[in-house]
Design a protein around this motif. Structure first.
Motif, PDB file in Angstrom:
ATOM      1  N   UNK A   1      43.067   1.982 -13.274  1.00  0.00           N
ATOM      2  CA  UNK A   1      42.384   0.947 -12.493  1.00  0.00           C
ATOM      3  C   UNK A   1      43.320   0.492 -11.381  1.00  0.00           C
ATOM      4  N   UNK A   2      43.421   1.315 -10.349  1.00  0.00           N
ATOM      5  CA  UNK A   2      44.408   1.088  -9.309  1.00  0.00           C
ATOM      6  C   UNK A   2      43.873   0.208  -8.187  1.00  0.00           C
ATOM      7  N   UNK A   3      44.789  -0.576  -7.612  1.00  0.00           N
ATOM      8  CA  UNK A   3      44.445  -1.465  -6.499  1.00  0.00           C
ATOM      9  C   UNK A   3      45.679  -1.678  -5.635  1.00  0.00           C
ATOM     10  N   UNK A   4      45.478  -2.238  -4.461  1.00  0.00           N
ATOM     11  CA  UNK A   4      46.575  -2.620  -3.592  1.00  0.00           C
ATOM     12  C   UNK A   4      46.787  -4.125  -3.778  1.00  0.00           C
TER      13      UNK A   4
ATOM     14  N   UNK B   1      56.931   4.330  -9.626  1.00  0.00           N
ATOM     15  CA  UNK B   1      56.515   3.966  -8.267  1.00  0.00           C
ATOM     16  C   UNK B   1      55.932   2.555  -8.301  1.00  0.00           C
ATOM     17  N   UNK B   2      56.454   1.676  -7.459  1.00  0.00           N
ATOM     18  CA  UNK B   2      55.999   0.289  -7.438  1.00  0.00           C
ATOM     19  C   UNK B   2      55.603  -0.129  -6.035  1.00  0.00           C
ATOM     20  N   UNK B   3      54.604  -1.001  -5.965  1.00  0.00           N
ATOM     21  CA  UNK B   3      54.232  -1.619  -4.697  1.00  0.00           C
ATOM     22  C   UNK B   3      55.175  -2.800  -4.449  1.00  0.00           C
ATOM     23  N   UNK B   4      55.289  -3.208  -3.195  1.00  0.00           N
ATOM     24  CA  UNK B   4      56.090  -4.389  -2.882  1.00  0.00           C
ATOM     25  C   UNK B   4      55.460  -5.616  -3.527  1.00  0.00           C
TER      26      UNK B   4
END
Length: 161
Positions: free
Chosen positions: A152-155, A104-107
């Motif tokens: 260590x999750x972030x947007x 799963x990847x963020x844009x």
């Protein structure tokens, strides 16, 4: 990839001047070096000691400690992330370590890459960070992974940086 090769060449020349460049911005974090006689121009043939192709896509700045140059790269789609170590003297790849595989990847902005954060070198350890995708500590000589973290999750908004 071409820019990675040429930037690596600059850092290789800087390192040959005897100064370690262990983090973004160099030893003091301010982008200054005490090295003298560094080249002011580059071309395909001018001021190039060696060229090494690096797979994938990465925007991290190379870091240098003694005879090692470390940088990061990732596949264009961000599914695989790597730490790469190049020998400063001859350009040979010493370590090419796949650290993380992602489902799963963020844009990420098209002008960014999934491998933009610069590594940090401290003694015999290199710290590699890919933002929310993971952080790792490697032994610089063996390439062995000392530890990893993926919590260590972030947007990122536009990708890791």
């Amino acid at each position: 990839m071409r820019s990675t090769v040429l930037i690596t060449m600059f850092w290789a020349r800087l390192a040959s001047a005897g100064e370690n460049w262990p983090q973004f911005g160099g030893p003091g974090g301010d982008g200054h070096s005490d090295a003298v006689g560094l080249p002011l121009t580059f071309s395909e043939k001018e001021n190039v000691a060696w060229k090494t192709a690096i797979h994938g896509r990465g925007h991290s700045s190379p870091v240098v400690w003694a005879d090692q140059i470390w940088l990061t790269t990732a596949t264009r789609n961000g599914k695989q992330m790597f730490a790469v170590c190049v020998d400063r003297d001859n350009g040979q790849i010493v370590h090419d370590i796949e650290l993380f595989t992602n489902n799963m990847l963020q844009d990420t902005h098209p002008l960014n890459s999934y491998a933009s954060p610069t590594p940090v070198l401290v003694d015999d350890r290199v710290y590699i960070h890919f933002g929310t995708y993971g952080t790792a500590c490697l032994d610089t000589r063996s390439g062995r992974t000392v530890w990893t973290r993926r919590d260590l999750n972030c947007d990122h908004f536009r990708g890791p940086g």
